[in-house]
Design a protein around this motif. Structure first.
Motif, PDB file in Angstrom:
ATOM      1  N   PHE A 243       0.843  -1.188   0.000  1.00 35.18           N
ATOM      2  CA  PHE A 243       0.000   0.000   0.000  1.00 35.18           C
ATOM      3  C   PHE A 243       0.884   1.245   0.000  1.00 35.18           C
ATOM      4  O   PHE A 243       2.073   1.183   0.295  1.00 35.18           O
ATOM      5  CB  PHE A 243      -0.994  -0.003   1.166  1.00 35.18           C
ATOM      6  CG  PHE A 243      -0.385   0.090   2.527  1.00 35.18           C
ATOM      7  CD1 PHE A 243      -0.132   1.328   3.114  1.00 35.18           C
ATOM      8  CD2 PHE A 243      -0.108  -1.054   3.252  1.00 35.18           C
ATOM      9  CE1 PHE A 243       0.400   1.409   4.373  1.00 35.18           C
ATOM     10  CE2 PHE A 243       0.433  -0.975   4.510  1.00 35.18           C
ATOM     11  CZ  PHE A 243       0.687   0.267   5.075  1.00 35.18           C
ATOM     12  N   VAL A 244       0.261   2.347  -0.366  1.00 35.22           N
ATOM     13  CA  VAL A 244       1.023   3.585  -0.532  1.00 35.22           C
ATOM     14  C   VAL A 244       1.027   4.342   0.792  1.00 35.22           C
ATOM     15  O   VAL A 244       0.000   4.494   1.439  1.00 35.22           O
ATOM     16  CB  VAL A 244       0.407   4.460  -1.644  1.00 35.22           C
ATOM     17  CG1 VAL A 244       1.131   5.784  -1.731  1.00 35.22           C
ATOM     18  CG2 VAL A 244       0.468   3.739  -2.964  1.00 35.22           C
ATOM     19  N   MET A 245       2.207   4.743   1.183  1.00 36.12           N
ATOM     20  CA  MET A 245       2.329   5.526   2.411  1.00 36.12           C
ATOM     21  C   MET A 245       3.029   6.828   2.052  1.00 36.12           C
ATOM     22  O   MET A 245       4.074   6.836   1.429  1.00 36.12           O
ATOM     23  CB  MET A 245       3.156   4.735   3.408  1.00 36.12           C
ATOM     24  CG  MET A 245       3.268   5.399   4.740  1.00 36.12           C
ATOM     25  SD  MET A 245       3.855   4.199   5.922  1.00 36.12           S
ATOM     26  CE  MET A 245       5.118   5.126   6.722  1.00 36.12           C
ATOM     27  N   ASN A 246       2.418   7.921   2.427  1.00 28.28           N
ATOM     28  CA  ASN A 246       3.020   9.216   2.158  1.00 28.28           C
ATOM     29  C   ASN A 246       4.004   9.558   3.255  1.00 28.28           C
ATOM     30  O   ASN A 246       3.627   9.631   4.422  1.00 28.28           O
ATOM     31  CB  ASN A 246       1.948  10.295   2.119  1.00 28.28           C
ATOM     32  CG  ASN A 246       1.289  10.380   0.786  1.00 28.28           C
ATOM     33  OD1 ASN A 246       1.976  10.412  -0.231  1.00 28.28           O
ATOM     34  ND2 ASN A 246      -0.017  10.403   0.761  1.00 28.28           N
ATOM     35  N   ILE A 247       5.252   9.757   2.863  1.00 29.17           N
ATOM     36  CA  ILE A 247       6.216  10.299   3.817  1.00 29.17           C
ATOM     37  C   ILE A 247       6.363  11.765   3.447  1.00 29.17           C
ATOM     38  O   ILE A 247       6.994  12.099   2.465  1.00 29.17           O
ATOM     39  CB  ILE A 247       7.548   9.546   3.756  1.00 29.17           C
ATOM     40  CG1 ILE A 247       7.304   8.076   4.053  1.00 29.17           C
ATOM     41  CG2 ILE A 247       8.535  10.137   4.734  1.00 29.17           C
ATOM     42  CD1 ILE A 247       8.515   7.215   3.884  1.00 29.17           C
ATOM     43  N   GLY A 248       5.745  12.616   4.170  1.00 30.75           N
ATOM     44  CA  GLY A 248       5.716  14.028   3.834  1.00 30.75           C
ATOM     45  C   GLY A 248       4.411  14.382   3.174  1.00 30.75           C
ATOM     46  O   GLY A 248       3.581  13.498   2.975  1.00 30.75           O
TER      47      GLY A 248
ATOM     48  N   HIS B 241       6.100  15.797   7.687  1.00 26.02           N
ATOM     49  CA  HIS B 241       6.677  14.635   8.352  1.00 26.02           C
ATOM     50  C   HIS B 241       7.949  15.129   9.021  1.00 26.02           C
ATOM     51  O   HIS B 241       8.630  15.997   8.482  1.00 26.02           O
ATOM     52  CB  HIS B 241       6.990  13.559   7.294  1.00 26.02           C
ATOM     53  CG  HIS B 241       7.446  12.253   7.869  1.00 26.02           C
ATOM     54  ND1 HIS B 241       8.733  12.069   8.281  1.00 26.02           N
ATOM     55  CD2 HIS B 241       6.799  11.093   8.093  1.00 26.02           C
ATOM     56  CE1 HIS B 241       8.852  10.824   8.737  1.00 26.02           C
ATOM     57  NE2 HIS B 241       7.696  10.220   8.639  1.00 26.02           N
ATOM     58  N   PRO B 242       8.283  14.613  10.200  1.00 25.62           N
ATOM     59  CA  PRO B 242       9.456  15.164  10.895  1.00 25.62           C
ATOM     60  C   PRO B 242      10.769  14.998  10.148  1.00 25.62           C
ATOM     61  O   PRO B 242      11.719  15.718  10.424  1.00 25.62           O
ATOM     62  CB  PRO B 242       9.488  14.376  12.198  1.00 25.62           C
ATOM     63  CG  PRO B 242       8.200  13.703  12.324  1.00 25.62           C
ATOM     64  CD  PRO B 242       7.560  13.642  11.007  1.00 25.62           C
ATOM     65  N   SER B 243      10.866  14.063   9.224  1.00 28.72           N
ATOM     66  CA  SER B 243      12.178  13.754   8.650  1.00 28.72           C
ATOM     67  C   SER B 243      12.316  14.131   7.192  1.00 28.72           C
ATOM     68  O   SER B 243      13.220  13.649   6.529  1.00 28.72           O
ATOM     69  CB  SER B 243      12.483  12.273   8.782  1.00 28.72           C
ATOM     70  OG  SER B 243      12.376  11.913  10.105  1.00 28.72           O
TER      71      SER B 243
ATOM     72  N   VAL C 220       4.799   0.519   0.140  1.00 22.48           N
ATOM     73  CA  VAL C 220       5.458  -0.372   1.085  1.00 22.48           C
ATOM     74  C   VAL C 220       4.712  -1.690   1.161  1.00 22.48           C
ATOM     75  O   VAL C 220       3.491  -1.743   1.030  1.00 22.48           O
ATOM     76  CB  VAL C 220       5.552   0.256   2.491  1.00 22.48           C
ATOM     77  CG1 VAL C 220       6.497   1.413   2.477  1.00 22.48           C
ATOM     78  CG2 VAL C 220       4.204   0.686   2.998  1.00 22.48           C
TER      79      VAL C 220
ATOM     80  N   ASP D 246      17.864  11.536  12.228  1.00 23.03           N
ATOM     81  CA  ASP D 246      17.105  10.594  11.424  1.00 23.03           C
ATOM     82  C   ASP D 246      17.385   9.154  11.816  1.00 23.03           C
ATOM     83  O   ASP D 246      16.517   8.302  11.705  1.00 23.03           O
ATOM     84  CB  ASP D 246      17.437  10.780   9.938  1.00 23.03           C
ATOM     85  CG  ASP D 246      16.782  12.015   9.393  1.00 23.03           C
ATOM     86  OD1 ASP D 246      15.879  12.535  10.057  1.00 23.03           O
ATOM     87  OD2 ASP D 246      17.181  12.474   8.315  1.00 23.03           O
TER      88      ASP D 246
ATOM     89  N   ILE E  48      11.475   1.007   5.719  1.00 24.08           N
ATOM     90  CA  ILE E  48      11.095   2.420   5.850  1.00 24.08           C
ATOM     91  C   ILE E  48      12.158   3.164   6.641  1.00 24.08           C
ATOM     92  O   ILE E  48      12.536   4.287   6.297  1.00 24.08           O
ATOM     93  CB  ILE E  48       9.737   2.521   6.556  1.00 24.08           C
ATOM     94  CG1 ILE E  48       8.655   1.866   5.724  1.00 24.08           C
ATOM     95  CG2 ILE E  48       9.377   3.971   6.803  1.00 24.08           C
ATOM     96  CD1 ILE E  48       7.362   1.716   6.458  1.00 24.08           C
ATOM     97  N   ALA E  49      12.657   2.511   7.696  1.00 22.68           N
ATOM     98  CA  ALA E  49      13.678   3.160   8.522  1.00 22.68           C
ATOM     99  C   ALA E  49      14.917   3.467   7.686  1.00 22.68           C
ATOM    100  O   ALA E  49      15.530   4.528   7.829  1.00 22.68           O
ATOM    101  CB  ALA E  49      14.025   2.253   9.691  1.00 22.68           C
TER     102      ALA E  49
ATOM    103  N   ILE F  57      14.439   6.544   5.495  1.00 19.20           N
ATOM    104  CA  ILE F  57      14.614   7.811   6.224  1.00 19.20           C
ATOM    105  C   ILE F  57      16.103   8.113   6.361  1.00 19.20           C
ATOM    106  O   ILE F  57      16.548   9.250   6.179  1.00 19.20           O
ATOM    107  CB  ILE F  57      13.942   7.714   7.605  1.00 19.20           C
ATOM    108  CG1 ILE F  57      12.450   7.435   7.465  1.00 19.20           C
ATOM    109  CG2 ILE F  57      14.184   8.980   8.394  1.00 19.20           C
ATOM    110  CD1 ILE F  57      11.666   8.516   6.820  1.00 19.20           C
TER     111      ILE F  57
END
Lengths: 419, 369
Positions: B10-15, B18-20, B31, B123, B350-351, B354
Motif C-alpha cells: 500500500f502507498v504511504m506518504n512520507i511528507g 513529516h518530521p524527517s 510499502v 534521522d 522504511i527506517a 529515512i
C-alpha cells in the motif's frame, strides 16, 4: 524479618501507621469501614511517597532537565522556581486542548485505548514490596503477576494504533506487538533464572533472599540483568528501541492521531510503566529495600525509591545518548542473540542450584556462584557475538584523505561488513 | 501459508508534513510491510519561481534571491552567483575580497554540515542530542555572520566585485575563538556516533551508491565523495584562490550512508584548516572593486560553479546587454543528489529510507527554487 518496631511513629515501616489508624477505626465504627478507609490510606500514601515525586518530578521534570543537560541546553526553567511547576503547567495545557478524533477512526475504541493503557499500570505496583511489610498484595506468584500484567499495555497500544485508522499508527501498532512478542521470550526466560536461583516467585521472598545472602542478584545473575534491561527497554519503547513511536520514521507511531489529555494519559503512563519496570528491576536485581544493614537506619521505602529512581536515570541516559535500531535488527537481536544466551544461562543456573542443594553448601557459596556467573556472562556475550560474525575492529571510522581531485579511488583493503 | 495470509503493498506518504523530510518534500512510498517496494518523489511545494523573477531584476538585485534558494548556506549561494556575474562581465576581485569570501564560504560549510550531520543523526534516531551539540557551534557561526553582514541566515554579504562591507575589527578574534570548540564538538559527535554499534548497524551498508551510479547520476559533494570518488571543485577547478590553501579531500569506502556522514565530519575539519590558513594570510587592500550600480555585461553566457556544502552549485547566466539577465539558471546540488533516492530506498525498509534521505542532506528551498 521485621526490622522496625511496631510503634506508629516508626517511619521506617509505614504499615504501622496504617495499622494504628485501622485499629482506631475499629474501636469507634463498624469493622466494614476499614475496607473503605484502607484503600484510601494506601492510595494517599502511595501518591505522596511515590507517585508525586516519581511520576511528576523524576519522570516529567527530571527527565526533561537531565535530557536538557545531556543536550547542552537548559530544559524547563520558566514556570515556578527552577521550572518546578512545569509538570503542572503541562497537565493544565493538555486538559485545555481539544482531543481530536479523526472522522474515519473507530471512536469507541479510540476513546477506550487510553483507559486500557492506564489501568494495568496501577495494578503493577500492587505486588512490589516498598518495605519489609509494605506491599499491597503479597501474592505468592507476584513475579508471574507482574509479567502478565505488564503485557497488557501492548494490547492497549495496539487498539490505539488500529482504531486511529492512520497508516503511521498502524505501523506503530504492528511494531509494538511484534516487539512485545519477541522480547517477552528472553525476558521471561531470564526471570526464570532468577526464580530458579532464589527458589521463589514471591517478590518479598526474593528481596529477603538477597538481604540474607548480602549479595544482590545483579551480581549473582548479571546476564539476566543485562537481558532484562534490554528487553524491558524494548517493551517500554525507550530510546535505543523506541521503534513503535519512532519519531523520525512513523511520526509518533500509534500515538499519531491522539491529542489533548488522551495523549497525556499515554505519555504519563509511559513514564508510569518505566517506573514500574525500574521498581521491579530494583526489587529483583538491586536488593529491593535492603541495603546491607542500612535499612535499620534509613527508612527502607526511601532506599527502595532511591534505587528505582537511579534505575530510571539509566533509562533517561540511554534515551539521551543512543540512536534507534531498525525493526528487523531488533527482532534478530532478540531471537538470535538474547534467546540462546537466556537458554544457556538457565541451564547453568539450574546446574548451580542443583549442586548447591545436593552438596548442602552454605550461604557463602553464593559468592562463588556470583564469580562464576560474572565470568560466564562476559565470556558468553563475547563469544556469541563473535560467533554471529561481529568484528568491531574491521570498521574504519575515519574517511580516506586524498590530495588531488581525480576519479574513483579504489579501496585496497575493503572494510569488513561488520555485524 | 500464502493462501491464508495475504499481504499487498500500500502507498504511504512520507511528507509533505513529516518530521524527517527536512522541509516540505514528499515521498510516495509503496510499502509491503516494512519494505519499500517503490518510491516516487513529489517536489514543488516550495517553488517560488526564482529563476523567472530574476529575469526582471538587475544583477545586483538578484543577490538576495540566491540567499533564499539554499537557506542553510546563503554565503555559498551568494558566492556562486557573484562569480558567474564576474565571469560574464569580466570583473576581477581584489585578493582581500577573495580571502574574505573563502573564510565566509568555509564558515558556511561548517554551519551547513553541522546541520547536515546533526539532522542525519536525528534521522537515525539519536534523539536530538548530536544535533543540539552541533547547533550550539552553528549558533556561534551565525553570530559571526550577524556581526559581519547584519543577518544570520540570509546574509546577502557577497557583492559583484567583492563583498558588501569590510569585516569588523574583532572578526578575526571571534573566528579564531570558534575553531577550538568546533574541533572539540566534531570529536564529540564522532565519539558519540562513529564507533557506536547502533549507529553502525543503522548506517553501514544502507543506501549504498556504487561509484558508477554516483558518476552517471551526476552526483556531487559528500554524496559523490562518499562513494570513493576524489572530486572537489575547490581542487578540480579552483576559484577565489583555493589553490593557495593546503587541504585534503575526504573520501569514503563503499558509498553508504555512514561514509557520507564521516566524509561530512572530515570536511568540517578541513574547512577549519582552510579558515586558519586564510586568517593567517589575510591580505590588505580593498575588499572589493568598484562596479557600476546598473551593470550591463556584454552579450554572452557564463557558467560558474563552486563547491557548496551540498555539492556542485552552478549558476548559468545569459546576458543580452540589458540591465537584468536574459536567462538565469541554477544547478542545484540537492535536486541532482536527490535523483538517486529511488535507487537508494527501494528494497530497504522504511527506517532505511529515512536514513537514506537524511544522508543526502537536502534543502528543499534549493530543490524547488
Amino acid at each position: 524479618m521485621s526490622l522496625a518496631t511496631d510503634h506508629w511513629y516508626d517511619f521506617r515501616d509505614l504499615s504501622n501507621l496504617s495499622r494504628v489508624i485501622l485499629e482506631g477505626i475499629d474501636k469507634v465504627a463498624p469493622y466494614e469501614l476499614a475496607y473503605i478507609v484502607a484503600p484510601i490510606i494506601g492510595f494517599v500514601a502511595a501518591f505522596v511517597i511515590f507517585v508525586l515525586p516519581s511520576q511528576l518530578y523524576v519522570g516529567v521534570y527530571g527527565e526533561r532537565r537531565i535530557i536538557g543537560r545531556i543536550q547542552a541546553r537548559r530544559g524547563p526553567n520558566r514556570v515556578g522556581p527552577f521550572g518546578l511547576l512545569q509538570p503542572v503547567a503541562d497537565a493544565i495545557k493538555l486538559l485545555q486542548k481539544e482531543a481530536l478524533t479523526p472522522k474515519v477512526a473507530d471512536k469507541a475504541l479510540m476513546w477506550a485505548a487510553p483507559v486500557f493503557f492506564v489501568a494495568p499500570c496501577v495494578l503493577l505496583f500492587a505486588v512490589i514490596p516498598f518495605g519489609p511489610r509494605m506491599v499491597f498484595a503479597d501474592v505468592p506468584a507476584g513475579l508471574i503477576f507482574f509479567i502478565g500484567v505488564s503485557g497488557l499495555p501492548v494490547l492497549a497500544a495496539f487498539i490505539a494504533g488500529w482504531s486511529s485508522n492512520n497508516k503511521y499508527s498502524l505501523f506503530g501498532a504492528m511494531r509494538i506487538v511484534a516487539m512485545s512478542v519477541s522480547y517477552e521470550v528472553p525476558l521471561v526466560l531470564m526471570l526464570l533464572c532468577v526464580v530458579v536461583f532464589t527458589n521463589s516467585m514471591s517478590l518479598p521472598a526474593i528481596v529477603e533472599f538477597q538481604r540474607e545472602t548480602d549479595l544482590w542478584l545483579i551480581f549473582m545473575q548479571p546476564l539476566a540483568f543485562v537481558v532484562y534491561f534490554i528487553a524491558v527497554s524494548a517493551e517500554l519503547n525507550r530510546t535505543p528501541t523506541d521503534i513503535a513511536e519512532a519519531e523520525s520514521e512513523i511520526v509518533a507511531g500509534y500515538l499519531t492521531e491522539y491529542s489533548g489529555m488522551r495523549w497525556g494519559l499515554f505519555y504519563g503512563m509511559d513514564i508510569g510503566y518505566a517506573l514500574a519496570a525500574a521498581a521491579f528491576a530494583s526489587t529483583i536485581f538491586l536488593g529491593g529495600w535492603s541495603m546491607w544493614g542500612l535499612e535499620q537506619w534509613v527508612p527502607p521505602w526511601l532506599i527502595f525509591i532511591a534505587k528505582t529512581h537511579l534505575f530510571y536515570l539509566v533509562f533517561i541516559w540511554t534515551r539521551g545518548t543512543l540512536p534507534r535500531l531498525r525493526v528487523d535488527q531488533l527482532m534478530g537481536f532478540a531471537w538470535k542473540f538474547l534467546l540462546p544466551l537466556a537458554v544457556v544461562n538457565l541451564f547453568l543456573v539450574s546446574l548451580e542450584r542443583l549442586w548447591w542443594l545436593e552438596a548442602g553448601l552454605g550461604d557463602g557459596m553464593v559468592f562463588a556462584f556470583a564469580g562464576i556467573n560474572i565470568v560466564f556472562s562476559a565470556v558468553a556475550i563475547f563469544l556469541w557475538a563473535r560467533f554471529l560474525g561481529y568484528r568491531p575492529e574491521s570498521i574504519p571510522t575515519r574517511p580516506r584523505l586524498v590530495q588531488k581531485a581525480g576519479g574513483y579511488v579504489p579501496v585496497e583493503d575493503p572494510p569488513g561488513g561488520g555485524k | 501459508m500464502s493462501e491464508i495470509v495475504q499481504s499487498e503493498p500500500f502507498v504511504m506518504n512520507i511528507g509533505p508534513q513529516h518530521p524527517s523530510t527536512h522541509g516540505v518534500f514528499r515521498v510516495k512510498a509503496t510499502v509491503d510491510g516494512e519494505q519499500v517496494v517503490d518510491a516516487e518523489m513529489v517536489i514543488g511545494y516550495l517553488h517560488r519561481s526564482m529563476e523567472k523573477l530574476a529575469e526582471e531584476r538587475t544583477y545586483t538585485q538578484n543577490i538576495p534571491f540566491t540567499d533564499r534558494t539554499d537557506y542553510l548556506s546563503s554565503m555559498s549561494n551568494n558566492l556562486g552567483y557573484c562569480l558567474a556575474v564576474e565571469k560574464l562581465a569580466g570583473i576581477d576581485v581584489p585578493p582581500r575580497g577573495q580571502a574574505i569570501r573563502v573564510i565566509m564560504a568555509e564558515l558556511q560549510r561548517l554551519a551547513s554540515h553541522c546541520m547536515g550531520a546533526g539532522a542525519f543523526a536525528n534521522d537515525t534516531g539519536a534523539w536530538q542530542t548530536p544535533i543540539m551539540w552541533f547547533m550550539r557551534e552553528r549558533e556561534k557561526i551565525l553570530d559571526i555572520f550577524e556581526l559581519t553582514s547584519g543577518a544570520r541566515l540570509t546574509c546577502n554579504y557577497m557583492r559583484i566585485g567583492g563583498v558588501a562591507f569590510e569585516i569588523p575589527e574583532d572578526f578575526e578574534e571571534q573566528v579564531r575563538a570558534l575553531i577550538g570548540p568546533m574541533r572539540e564538538t566534531i570529536a564529540d559527535g564522532e565519539g558519540l556516533l562513529s564507533g557506536n554499534e547502533i549507529f553502525l548497524v543503522r548506517a553501514r551498508n544502507v543506501a549504498v551508491i556504487p561509484p558508477e551510479l554516483a558518476i552517471n547520476a551526476s552526483l556531487s559533494g559528500p554524496m559523490l565523495r562518499g562513494s570513493g570518488i576524489a572530486w572537489d571543485i575547490r581542487k578540480a577547478d579552483p576559484y577565489c584562490g583555493y589553490e593557495q590553501y593546503d587541504f585534503e579531500i575526504p573520501i569514503g569506502y563503499q558509498g553508504d550512508a555512514y561514509d557520507r556522514f564521516i566524509v561530512r565530519l572530515e570536511e568540517m575539519r578541513q574547512s577549519l584548516r582552510i579558515i586558519e590558513q586564510a586568517l593567517d594570510g589575510l591580505p590588505g587592500g580593498p575588499h572589493s572593486t568598484e562596479v557600476p550600480l546598473s551593470l550591463r555585461p556584454p552579450a554572452g553566457e557564463a557558467y560558474a560553479r563552486i563547491e557548496s556544502p551540498r555539492g556542485e552549485l552552478g549558476y548559468y547566466l545569459v546576458s543580452d546587454e540589458g540591465p537584468s539577465p536574459y536567462r538565469f539558471h541554477i544547478r542545484p546540488p540537492s535536486l541532482i543528489n536527490l535523483s538517486v533516492l529511488k535507487e537508494m530506498t527501494v528494497g530497504g525498509s522504511i527506517a532505511d529510507a529515512i536514513v537514506a534521505l537524511g544522508s543526502i542532506d537536502i534543502v528543499v528551498g534549493e530543490i524547488d527554487r
